[in-house]
Motif scaffolding. Structure first.
Motif, PDB file in Angstrom:
ATOM      1  N   UNK A  10       0.868  -1.188   0.000  1.00 46.82           N
ATOM      2  CA  UNK A  10       0.000   0.000   0.000  1.00 46.82           C
ATOM      3  C   UNK A  10       0.904   1.238   0.000  1.00 46.82           C
ATOM      4  N   UNK A  11       0.543   2.217  -0.787  1.00 45.26           N
ATOM      5  CA  UNK A  11       1.356   3.416  -0.917  1.00 45.26           C
ATOM      6  C   UNK A  11       1.248   4.296   0.320  1.00 45.26           C
ATOM      7  N   UNK A  12       0.062   4.391   0.888  1.00 44.09           N
ATOM      8  CA  UNK A  12      -0.174   5.276   2.026  1.00 44.09           C
ATOM      9  C   UNK A  12      -0.323   4.477   3.304  1.00 44.09           C
ATOM     10  N   UNK A  13      -0.052   5.137   4.411  1.00 41.35           N
ATOM     11  CA  UNK A  13      -0.251   4.517   5.713  1.00 41.35           C
ATOM     12  C   UNK A  13      -1.599   4.949   6.291  1.00 41.35           C
ATOM     13  N   UNK A  14      -2.117   4.158   7.207  1.00 43.91           N
ATOM     14  CA  UNK A  14      -3.337   4.521   7.925  1.00 43.91           C
ATOM     15  C   UNK A  14      -2.934   5.291   9.177  1.00 43.91           C
ATOM     16  N   UNK A  15      -3.619   6.386   9.446  1.00 40.94           N
ATOM     17  CA  UNK A  15      -3.352   7.186  10.641  1.00 40.94           C
ATOM     18  C   UNK A  15      -4.669   7.354  11.377  1.00 40.94           C
ATOM     19  N   UNK A  16      -4.660   7.033  12.671  1.00 39.02           N
ATOM     20  CA  UNK A  16      -5.875   7.229  13.454  1.00 39.02           C
ATOM     21  C   UNK A  16      -5.536   7.709  14.849  1.00 39.02           C
ATOM     22  N   UNK A  17      -6.470   8.406  15.451  1.00 38.71           N
ATOM     23  CA  UNK A  17      -6.348   8.873  16.824  1.00 38.71           C
ATOM     24  C   UNK A  17      -7.095   7.881  17.710  1.00 38.71           C
ATOM     25  N   UNK A  18      -6.362   7.211  18.570  1.00 40.54           N
ATOM     26  CA  UNK A  18      -6.959   6.176  19.410  1.00 40.54           C
ATOM     27  C   UNK A  18      -7.152   6.678  20.838  1.00 40.54           C
ATOM     28  N   UNK A  19      -8.277   6.339  21.450  1.00 40.39           N
ATOM     29  CA  UNK A  19      -8.480   6.699  22.852  1.00 40.39           C
ATOM     30  C   UNK A  19      -7.764   5.738  23.799  1.00 40.39           C
ATOM     31  N   UNK A  20      -7.237   4.624  23.262  1.00 39.88           N
ATOM     32  CA  UNK A  20      -6.538   3.627  24.080  1.00 39.88           C
ATOM     33  C   UNK A  20      -5.156   4.132  24.489  1.00 39.88           C
ATOM     34  N   UNK A  21      -4.592   3.486  25.488  1.00 48.00           N
ATOM     35  CA  UNK A  21      -3.233   3.801  25.919  1.00 48.00           C
ATOM     36  C   UNK A  21      -2.239   3.144  24.958  1.00 48.00           C
ATOM     37  N   UNK A  22      -1.001   3.629  24.914  1.00 43.31           N
ATOM     38  CA  UNK A  22       0.002   2.988  24.067  1.00 43.31           C
ATOM     39  C   UNK A  22       0.196   1.507  24.397  1.00 43.31           C
ATOM     40  N   UNK A  23       0.152   1.154  25.680  1.00 39.65           N
ATOM     41  CA  UNK A  23       0.311  -0.247  26.076  1.00 39.65           C
ATOM     42  C   UNK A  23      -0.845  -1.105  25.572  1.00 39.65           C
ATOM     43  N   UNK A  24      -2.060  -0.581  25.619  1.00 33.29           N
ATOM     44  CA  UNK A  24      -3.227  -1.334  25.152  1.00 33.29           C
ATOM     45  C   UNK A  24      -3.141  -1.586  23.651  1.00 33.29           C
ATOM     46  N   UNK A  25      -2.696  -0.580  22.889  1.00 27.81           N
ATOM     47  CA  UNK A  25      -2.560  -0.753  21.439  1.00 27.81           C
ATOM     48  C   UNK A  25      -1.458  -1.765  21.139  1.00 27.81           C
ATOM     49  N   UNK A  26      -0.337  -1.678  21.857  1.00 25.66           N
ATOM     50  CA  UNK A  26       0.764  -2.612  21.652  1.00 25.66           C
ATOM     51  C   UNK A  26       0.328  -4.049  21.944  1.00 25.66           C
ATOM     52  N   UNK A  27      -0.499  -4.240  22.965  1.00 25.90           N
ATOM     53  CA  UNK A  27      -1.008  -5.583  23.285  1.00 25.90           C
ATOM     54  C   UNK A  27      -1.921  -6.105  22.182  1.00 25.90           C
ATOM     55  N   UNK A  28      -2.749  -5.223  21.609  1.00 18.65           N
ATOM     56  CA  UNK A  28      -3.623  -5.638  20.507  1.00 18.65           C
ATOM     57  C   UNK A  28      -2.810  -6.036  19.280  1.00 18.65           C
ATOM     58  N   UNK A  29      -1.747  -5.277  19.004  1.00 16.59           N
ATOM     59  CA  UNK A  29      -0.884  -5.593  17.861  1.00 16.59           C
ATOM     60  C   UNK A  29      -0.188  -6.939  18.093  1.00 16.59           C
ATOM     61  N   UNK A  30       0.360  -7.125  19.282  1.00 23.64           N
ATOM     62  CA  UNK A  30       1.056  -8.376  19.600  1.00 23.64           C
ATOM     63  C   UNK A  30       0.117  -9.576  19.520  1.00 23.64           C
ATOM     64  N   UNK A  31      -1.099  -9.424  20.024  1.00 26.67           N
ATOM     65  CA  UNK A  31      -2.068 -10.527  19.983  1.00 26.67           C
ATOM     66  C   UNK A  31      -2.455 -10.864  18.542  1.00 26.67           C
ATOM     67  N   UNK A  32      -2.619  -9.840  17.711  1.00 30.16           N
ATOM     68  CA  UNK A  32      -2.974 -10.083  16.310  1.00 30.16           C
ATOM     69  C   UNK A  32      -1.841 -10.780  15.573  1.00 30.16           C
ATOM     70  N   UNK A  33      -0.600 -10.379  15.842  1.00 32.04           N
ATOM     71  CA  UNK A  33       0.545 -11.005  15.185  1.00 32.04           C
ATOM     72  C   UNK A  33       0.744 -12.443  15.663  1.00 32.04           C
TER      73      UNK A  33
END
Length: 74
Positions: A10-33
């Motif tokens: 994909x040429x462009x990246x997705x950018x979003x503003x999340x209400x979650x904490x950085x740790x919560x997002x990192x856990x979601x990424x790790x679980x998905x991977x």
């Protein structure tokens, strides 16, 4: 907090503003991977972003930026 998601082929990246904490997002990424499943995030406006973990190139998690408002005297 800003999250930037790079997607393979994909040429462009997705950018979003999340209400979650950085740790919560990192856990979601790790679980998905780990499960080779889907990365499922919701932004501050309630929009849902779902990306297959196999297609993730990178995920950049920026800490919440504190904006200073006011006037400084010199």
């Amino acid at each position: 907090m800003e999250v930037r998601i790079g997607i393979q082929d994909a040429v462009r990246e997705l950018v979003l503003e999340s209400p979650d904490t950085p740790d919560a997002v990192a856990k979601k990424v790790a679980a998905a991977l780990k499960a080779d499943g889907l990365l499922d995030l919701v932004d501050e406006k309630g929009h849902r972003v779902v990306v297959p973990a196999a297609k993730l190139a990178y995920v950049e998690i920026a800490a919440a930026e504190v904006r200073k408002v006011g006037f400084a005297s010199a």
